[in-house]
Design an enzyme around this catalytic site. Structure first.
Site, PDB file in Angstrom:
ATOM      1  N   GLY A   1      -1.820  -4.663  -1.257  1.00 24.84           N
ATOM      2  CA  GLY A   1      -0.908  -3.547  -1.523  1.00 24.84           C
ATOM      3  C   GLY A   1       0.115  -3.396  -0.408  1.00 24.84           C
ATOM      4  O   GLY A   1      -0.156  -3.753   0.735  1.00 24.84           O
TER       5      GLY A   1
ATOM      6  N   ASP B   1      -8.715   3.087   4.802  1.00 24.91           N
ATOM      7  CA  ASP B   1     -10.133   2.952   4.454  1.00 24.91           C
ATOM      8  C   ASP B   1     -10.713   1.575   4.787  1.00 24.91           C
ATOM      9  O   ASP B   1     -11.643   1.118   4.123  1.00 24.91           O
ATOM     10  CB  ASP B   1     -10.328   3.259   2.957  1.00 24.91           C
TER      11      ASP B   1
ATOM     12  N   MET C   1      -3.141   9.504  -3.673  1.00 26.13           N
ATOM     13  CA  MET C   1      -3.842   8.217  -3.757  1.00 26.13           C
ATOM     14  C   MET C   1      -5.153   8.266  -2.960  1.00 26.13           C
ATOM     15  O   MET C   1      -5.383   9.173  -2.170  1.00 26.13           O
ATOM     16  CB  MET C   1      -2.932   7.099  -3.290  1.00 26.13           C
TER      17      MET C   1
ATOM     18  N   ARG D   1      -0.976  -9.790  -5.075  1.00 26.09           N
ATOM     19  CA  ARG D   1      -2.356 -10.251  -5.192  1.00 26.09           C
ATOM     20  C   ARG D   1      -2.302 -11.640  -5.820  1.00 26.09           C
ATOM     21  O   ARG D   1      -1.484 -11.903  -6.697  1.00 26.09           O
ATOM     22  CB  ARG D   1      -3.170  -9.265  -6.029  1.00 26.09           C
TER      23      ARG D   1
ATOM     24  N   ASP E   1      -8.858  -5.582   3.705  1.00 24.51           N
ATOM     25  CA  ASP E   1     -10.064  -6.385   3.905  1.00 24.51           C
ATOM     26  C   ASP E   1     -10.108  -7.610   2.975  1.00 24.51           C
ATOM     27  O   ASP E   1     -10.586  -8.675   3.383  1.00 24.51           O
ATOM     28  CB  ASP E   1     -11.331  -5.532   3.776  1.00 24.51           C
TER      29      ASP E   1
ATOM     30  N   THR F   1      -2.754  -0.449   4.964  1.00 24.51           N
ATOM     31  CA  THR F   1      -2.958   0.197   3.656  1.00 24.51           C
ATOM     32  C   THR F   1      -2.778   1.692   3.853  1.00 24.51           C
ATOM     33  O   THR F   1      -3.217   2.238   4.879  1.00 24.51           O
ATOM     34  CB  THR F   1      -4.353  -0.063   3.042  1.00 24.51           C
ATOM     35  N   ILE F   2      -2.155   2.343   2.869  1.00 26.34           N
ATOM     36  CA  ILE F   2      -1.946   3.790   3.027  1.00 26.34           C
ATOM     37  C   ILE F   2      -3.275   4.549   2.962  1.00 26.34           C
ATOM     38  O   ILE F   2      -3.354   5.682   3.413  1.00 26.34           O
ATOM     39  CB  ILE F   2      -0.960   4.354   1.973  1.00 26.34           C
ATOM     40  N   ASP F   3      -4.330   3.922   2.429  1.00 23.18           N
ATOM     41  CA  ASP F   3      -5.600   4.644   2.215  1.00 23.18           C
ATOM     42  C   ASP F   3      -6.421   4.872   3.490  1.00 23.18           C
ATOM     43  O   ASP F   3      -7.351   5.678   3.495  1.00 23.18           O
ATOM     44  CB  ASP F   3      -6.481   3.893   1.205  1.00 23.18           C
TER      45      ASP F   3
ATOM     46  N   ARG G   1      -8.420   5.438  -3.702  1.00 23.76           N
ATOM     47  CA  ARG G   1      -9.262   4.914  -4.783  1.00 23.76           C
ATOM     48  C   ARG G   1     -10.731   5.255  -4.542  1.00 23.76           C
ATOM     49  O   ARG G   1     -11.413   5.766  -5.402  1.00 23.76           O
ATOM     50  CB  ARG G   1      -9.085   3.396  -4.853  1.00 23.76           C
TER      51      ARG G   1
ATOM     52  N   GLU H   1      -7.163  10.500  -6.243  1.00 26.87           N
ATOM     53  CA  GLU H   1      -7.216   9.926  -7.605  1.00 26.87           C
ATOM     54  C   GLU H   1      -8.597   9.355  -7.918  1.00 26.87           C
ATOM     55  O   GLU H   1      -8.966   9.219  -9.071  1.00 26.87           O
ATOM     56  CB  GLU H   1      -6.151   8.837  -7.761  1.00 26.87           C
TER      57      GLU H   1
ATOM     58  N   THR I   1       4.883   7.076  -5.286  1.00 27.79           N
ATOM     59  CA  THR I   1       5.857   7.581  -4.293  1.00 27.79           C
ATOM     60  C   THR I   1       5.265   7.491  -2.891  1.00 27.79           C
ATOM     61  O   THR I   1       5.985   7.319  -1.912  1.00 27.79           O
ATOM     62  CB  THR I   1       6.253   9.049  -4.548  1.00 27.79           C
TER      63      THR I   1
END
Ligand code: ADP
Length: 324
Positions: free
Chosen positions: A13, A132, A172, A74, A105, A128-130, A174, A224, A254
């Site tokens: 991503g 995580d 966001m 990907r 990862d 990654t924006i997450d 996941r 989400e 966004t």
């Protein structure tokens, strides 16, 4: 092994700050006399020989740009050992000794295989924006994504207050609630819904009814989780159980774009610099990471297939005290 030629690629991503990390990696490598190549579209660029030299000018004027100038993606074919062998031959054809991989990862697992099967040295930069990825407290893009979401929440609050409306803002995340918690607290959300600490609908409605007696409007921030758009079902269920009306605003992609924040640009610059230092000092299968607020190096084996999860329940309790 003495390293002379490297490939840099962005994979998985996209995240704001990838360009800043790329720029720092390239400039540091050039400073140390390395030749630098960029592969387009992640691992697919290796499979299709989309590998081009990068100069200091290629990365001029990109520190402030979101997305990634190398493009990302990907590449399912990279799971196939025969296809990877093709990529290895291509890299050998270019005389490549090492790779710097900007991604998550999954991208680091691909890099690890390139090292095992092709003998290249590989270093990863977590993007990654997450936020995580196991083994690091910070991933490039998180701060910018939080600020983007926060800006939207502030705007939604204006309309919510003007019309006495309630909103669920979906962000966001996941499998982790880091964005939801950061922007929920910073945006003054009454309730924060994370994948890690699920609330039953009955418990949620009980909290909302308690708030309703005291508050003009209510904002819920929901990650989400594994069902993007789940907030519409949550709003329907709240209405069914309590009659309270919630509008839904799903911020979606966004959060992925936009100008990287000062924090992301600085962290990306430091990580790019450290990635090249790590390669030159003999590290392999290693991620540049943040631990205890310090930049450090972590072996890929400590990242594994693990996701980092939000675990600080006290923060959620604190938010209920402040916003209750
Ligand atoms: P992220 O890097 O953000 O975790 P993905 O998990 O989608 O994103 O991985 C990005 C890419 O890395 C995949 O599309 C694939 O090309 C490569 N990759 C991921 N896991 C593996 C694996 N086990 N073996 C080979 N390549 C992999």
């Amino acid at each position: 092994m003495s390293i002379k030629r490297i490939v840099v690629l962005t994979s998985g991503g996209d995240a704001p700050g990838m360009n800043a990390a790329l720029r720092a990696t390239v400039r540091t490598a050039l400073y140390h006399g390395l030749e630098v190549f960029g592969a387009e579209n992640g691992y697919s660029g290796l499979l299709h020989n989309k590998i081009k030299p990068i100069t200091a000018n290629t990365v001029a004027n990109v520190i402030q740009r979101g997305g990634t100038i190398l493009k990302t993606g990907r590449c399912h074919a990279f799971h196939d050992p025969e296809q990877r062998q093709q990529a290895i031959s291509t890299l050998q054809g270019h005389g490549i000794d090492a790779l710097v991989v900007l991604g998550g990862d999954g991208s680091f697992r691909g890099a690890s295989l390139l090292s095992d099967e092709g003998g290249f040295a590989v270093v990863g930069i977590p993007c990654t924006i997450d936020n995580d990825i196991a083994g690091t407290e910070y991933t490039i893009g998180f701060d910018t994504a939080c600020n983007t979401a926060l800006d939207s929440i502030d705007k939604i609050r204006d309309t919510a207050l003007s019309l006495d409306r309630n909103f669920i803002v979906e962000v966001m995340g996941r499998s982790s609630g880091f964005i939801a918690v950061a922007v929920g607290i910073a945006g003054g959300a009454e309730i924060i819904l994370t994948p890690e600490f699920p609330l039953s609908m009955e418990a949620l409605v009980e909290k909302l009814q308690a708030h309703e007696r005291r508050k003009l409007t209510s904002i819920i921030v929901a990650a989400e989780a594994d069902t993007p758009g789940r907030s519409f079902a949550i709003a329907r269920e709240i209405a069914r159980l309590s009659g309270i009306d919630y509008k839904v605003c799903n911020l979606g992609h966004t959060q992925r774009g936009g100008t990287p924040s000062a924090y992301d640009r600085k962290t990306a610059s430091v990580m790019g610099f450290q990635a090249i230092k790590a390669l030159l000092s003999g590290h392999n299968k290693t991620m540049v990471a943040v631990q205890k607020s310090q930049i450090t190096l972590v072996p890929f084996s400590a990242v594994g297939e693990m996701t980092r999860y939000f675990s600080d329940q006290e923060l959620l309790e604190m938010n209920e005290v402040i916003c209750g």
